[in-house]
Motif scaffolding. Structure first.
Motif, PDB file in Angstrom:
ATOM      1  N   ALA A 120       3.190  -0.964   4.596  1.00 32.43           N
ATOM      2  CA  ALA A 120       2.523  -1.267   5.863  1.00 32.43           C
ATOM      3  C   ALA A 120       3.255  -0.565   6.992  1.00 32.43           C
ATOM      4  N   PHE A 121       2.467  -0.132   7.990  1.00 30.63           N
ATOM      5  CA  PHE A 121       3.014   0.616   9.115  1.00 30.63           C
ATOM      6  C   PHE A 121       2.353   0.197  10.415  1.00 30.63           C
ATOM      7  N   ARG A 122       3.066   0.456  11.499  1.00 31.86           N
ATOM      8  CA  ARG A 122       2.498   0.434  12.847  1.00 31.86           C
ATOM      9  C   ARG A 122       2.628   1.870  13.345  1.00 31.86           C
ATOM     10  N   ILE A 123       1.589   2.366  13.996  1.00 31.56           N
ATOM     11  CA  ILE A 123       1.592   3.746  14.479  1.00 31.56           C
ATOM     12  C   ILE A 123       1.294   3.727  15.971  1.00 31.56           C
ATOM     13  N   GLN A 124       2.190   4.362  16.722  1.00 28.30           N
ATOM     14  CA  GLN A 124       2.021   4.383  18.180  1.00 28.30           C
ATOM     15  C   GLN A 124       2.712   5.616  18.750  1.00 28.30           C
ATOM     16  N   GLY A 125       2.055   6.259  19.695  1.00 27.45           N
ATOM     17  CA  GLY A 125       2.665   7.379  20.409  1.00 27.45           C
ATOM     18  C   GLY A 125       3.102   8.526  19.534  1.00 27.45           C
ATOM     19  N   GLY A 126       2.346   8.793  18.467  1.00 30.44           N
ATOM     20  CA  GLY A 126       2.676   9.923  17.608  1.00 30.44           C
ATOM     21  C   GLY A 126       3.802   9.668  16.626  1.00 30.44           C
ATOM     22  N   ALA A 127       4.193   8.408  16.465  1.00 25.36           N
ATOM     23  CA  ALA A 127       5.260   8.073  15.521  1.00 25.36           C
ATOM     24  C   ALA A 127       4.861   6.807  14.759  1.00 25.36           C
ATOM     25  N   TYR A 128       5.477   6.621  13.609  1.00 24.80           N
ATOM     26  CA  TYR A 128       5.193   5.413  12.844  1.00 24.80           C
ATOM     27  C   TYR A 128       6.474   4.623  12.583  1.00 24.80           C
ATOM     28  N   ALA A 129       6.289   3.331  12.380  1.00 24.31           N
ATOM     29  CA  ALA A 129       7.393   2.440  12.026  1.00 24.31           C
ATOM     30  C   ALA A 129       6.936   1.593  10.844  1.00 24.31           C
ATOM     31  N   TRP A 130       7.850   1.344   9.924  1.00 26.92           N
ATOM     32  CA  TRP A 130       7.537   0.497   8.781  1.00 26.92           C
ATOM     33  C   TRP A 130       7.343  -0.929   9.271  1.00 26.92           C
ATOM     34  N   ASP A 131       6.407  -1.618   8.683  1.00 27.05           N
ATOM     35  CA  ASP A 131       6.202  -3.037   8.946  1.00 27.05           C
ATOM     36  C   ASP A 131       6.560  -3.783   7.661  1.00 27.05           C
ATOM     37  N   ILE A 132       6.922  -5.029   7.796  1.00 26.75           N
ATOM     38  CA  ILE A 132       7.231  -5.844   6.627  1.00 26.75           C
ATOM     39  C   ILE A 132       5.921  -6.231   5.956  1.00 26.75           C
ATOM     40  N   LEU A 133       5.830  -5.974   4.662  1.00 31.87           N
ATOM     41  CA  LEU A 133       4.665  -6.351   3.877  1.00 31.87           C
ATOM     42  C   LEU A 133       5.114  -7.366   2.844  1.00 31.87           C
ATOM     43  N   GLU A 134       4.527  -8.552   2.917  1.00 28.75           N
ATOM     44  CA  GLU A 134       4.859  -9.611   1.966  1.00 28.75           C
ATOM     45  C   GLU A 134       3.671  -9.840   1.047  1.00 28.75           C
ATOM     46  N   LEU A 135       3.902  -9.638  -0.253  1.00 31.50           N
ATOM     47  CA  LEU A 135       2.885  -9.931  -1.259  1.00 31.50           C
ATOM     48  C   LEU A 135       3.181 -11.313  -1.812  1.00 31.50           C
ATOM     49  N   TYR A 136       2.137 -12.114  -1.999  1.00 30.54           N
ATOM     50  CA  TYR A 136       2.349 -13.463  -2.519  1.00 30.54           C
ATOM     51  C   TYR A 136       1.209 -13.804  -3.483  1.00 30.54           C
ATOM     52  N   ASP A 137       1.489 -14.769  -4.370  1.00 24.60           N
ATOM     53  CA  ASP A 137       0.474 -15.247  -5.296  1.00 24.60           C
ATOM     54  C   ASP A 137      -0.279 -16.384  -4.635  1.00 24.60           C
ATOM     55  N   PRO A 138      -1.623 -16.316  -4.655  1.00 25.65           N
ATOM     56  CA  PRO A 138      -2.400 -17.391  -4.029  1.00 25.65           C
ATOM     57  C   PRO A 138      -2.226 -18.699  -4.815  1.00 25.65           C
ATOM     58  N   GLU A 139      -2.366 -19.784  -4.105  1.00 29.32           N
ATOM     59  CA  GLU A 139      -2.264 -21.086  -4.760  1.00 29.32           C
ATOM     60  C   GLU A 139      -3.509 -21.300  -5.614  1.00 29.32           C
ATOM     61  N   PRO A 140      -3.328 -21.957  -6.787  1.00 33.57           N
ATOM     62  CA  PRO A 140      -4.497 -22.178  -7.678  1.00 33.57           C
ATOM     63  C   PRO A 140      -5.511 -23.128  -7.080  1.00 33.57           C
TER      64      PRO A 140
END
Length: 140
Positions: A120-140
């Motif tokens: 995941a990224f944020r892109i602004q002003g011609g540059a990008y920054a990594w964003d935290i991406l959290e993957l999780y298992d959905p509750e049953p």
């Protein structure tokens, strides 16, 4: 931070693999609270460019997705697309075409078909920054 269920991750991967050799694309909708974006719905759209180096989302599908998200009380959080042959980071074209600095941009690399890499990224002003991406298992 952006949160994505393993089910939503699988939906993105499956759509991207089915679209090979071209890039696949879509939208992300959900909720946001205290800086945490929770993806509740993944929209898999058509890449009308039919290209392995760039994508354009079908405008009709985009509008339908936006309407559906609103009907479900969700906010558009950003978009996702795949890179069939390159790493999971924004290309020069991705950066140039990133008009919404508030959007989350997810990029799935399929360089290794057996181990897709999503970031995941944020892109602004011609540059990008990594964003935290959290993957999780959905509750049953």
């Amino acid at each position: 931070m952006i949160r994505l269920s393993s089910t939503a991750y699988r939906q993105i991967v499956d759509h991207a693999l089915a679209g090979l050799p071209n890039e696949a694309c879509g939208l992300l909708a959900g909720t946001e609270s205290d800086g945490v974006r929770d993806v509740r719905k993944v929209f898999c759209l058509t890449n009308i460019d039919h290209s392995n180096e760039h994508f354009s989302m079908d405008p009709r599908e985009q509008l339908a997705a936006l309407r559906q998200a609103r009907e479900e009380g969700l906010t558009l959080l950003g978009n996702w697309h795949s890179h069939p042959e390159s790493p999971s980071r924004p290309s020069e074209e991705d950066i140039r075409l990133a008009y919404d600095s508030t959007a989350s941009y997810l990029i799935l690399s399929l360089q290794s078909r057996q181990a897709p890499n999503l970031n995941a990224f944020r892109i602004q002003g011609g540059a990008y920054a990594w964003d935290i991406l959290e993957l999780y298992d959905p509750e049953p």
